[in-house]
Design a protein around this motif. Structure first.
Motif, mmCIF file in Angstrom:
data_model
loop_
_atom_site.group_PDB
_atom_site.id
_atom_site.type_symbol
_atom_site.label_atom_id
_atom_site.label_comp_id
_atom_site.label_asym_id
_atom_site.label_seq_id
_atom_site.Cartn_x
_atom_site.Cartn_y
_atom_site.Cartn_z
ATOM 1 N N ALA A 1 -5.338 -1.912 -3.033
ATOM 2 C CA ALA A 1 -5.596 -2.269 -1.637
ATOM 3 C C ALA A 1 -4.582 -3.313 -1.156
ATOM 4 O O ALA A 1 -4.068 -3.217 -0.035
ATOM 5 N N LEU A 2 -4.281 -4.308 -1.999
ATOM 6 C CA LEU A 2 -3.304 -5.319 -1.613
ATOM 7 C C LEU A 2 -1.909 -4.719 -1.442
ATOM 8 O O LEU A 2 -1.159 -5.103 -0.530
ATOM 9 N N LEU A 3 -1.562 -3.780 -2.315
ATOM 10 C CA LEU A 3 -0.266 -3.105 -2.158
ATOM 11 C C LEU A 3 -0.203 -2.298 -0.863
ATOM 12 O O LEU A 3 0.828 -2.264 -0.188
ATOM 13 N N SER A 4 -1.307 -1.650 -0.508
ATOM 14 C CA SER A 4 -1.306 -0.901 0.748
ATOM 15 C C SER A 4 -1.217 -1.842 1.943
ATOM 16 O O SER A 4 -0.548 -1.527 2.937
ATOM 17 N N TYR A 5 -1.841 -3.032 1.858
ATOM 18 C CA TYR A 5 -1.695 -4.015 2.933
ATOM 19 C C TYR A 5 -0.252 -4.491 3.032
ATOM 20 O O TYR A 5 0.267 -4.685 4.138
ATOM 21 N N ALA A 6 0.401 -4.690 1.895
ATOM 22 C CA ALA A 6 1.797 -5.124 1.907
ATOM 23 C C ALA A 6 2.689 -4.069 2.559
ATOM 24 O O ALA A 6 3.577 -4.402 3.356
ATOM 25 N N VAL A 7 2.452 -2.817 2.251
ATOM 26 C CA VAL A 7 3.235 -1.740 2.866
ATOM 27 C C VAL A 7 2.966 -1.670 4.365
ATOM 28 O O VAL A 7 3.887 -1.464 5.167
ATOM 29 N N ASN A 8 1.705 -1.868 4.767
ATOM 30 C CA ASN A 8 1.378 -1.843 6.193
ATOM 31 C C ASN A 8 2.079 -2.972 6.953
ATOM 32 O O ASN A 8 2.610 -2.757 8.042
#
Length: 121
Positions: A33-40
């Protein structure tokens, strides 16, 4: 402003990678989830923040406008990451209820592999 956004992306990515390398199911899900937030945040920052600018190019040819493509990509990525996180939580919850442990242990071998006798009881 660029330093703040770059630092936020770096911290989110580093903590996401750290959590993915844990040997428990739920920290791995939080890391994803944190990686997806970083990509967003990274995708959103590629749209160049323009204050008091129209979202699309006007007829009079003003070059100062906000690019709507990164915003659309981020909205799509949020929906996809939410669905992926929900599915992973259900998998992890099912595995935890079945095994009564959320450990991700890849070194254990099955009993049939250690004994070498599959048909005998």
């Amino acid at each position: 402003m660029e330093l703040l956004v770059a630092s936020a992306v770096g911290v989110l990515t580093a903590s996401g990678v750290y959590l993915i390398l844990r040997l428990r199911a739920f920290p791995v899900i939080l890391g994803l989830a944190l990686l997806s937030y970083a990509v967003n945040v990274f995708l959103f920052s590629t749209g160049r923040l323009a204050i008091n600018a129209p979202p699309v190019l006007q007829a009079y040819g003003d070059a100062s406008y906000s690019d709507p493509l990164p915003q659309a990509l981020v909205l799509t990525a949020i929906v996809i990451s939410f669905g992926m996180t929900a599915v992973l939580v259900m998998f992890a919850l099912g595995a935890y209820l079945e095994a009564e442990d959320d450990s991700i242990n890849m070194t254990e071998t099955d009993e049939t592999e250690t004994t070498g006798k599959e048909g005998e009881a």
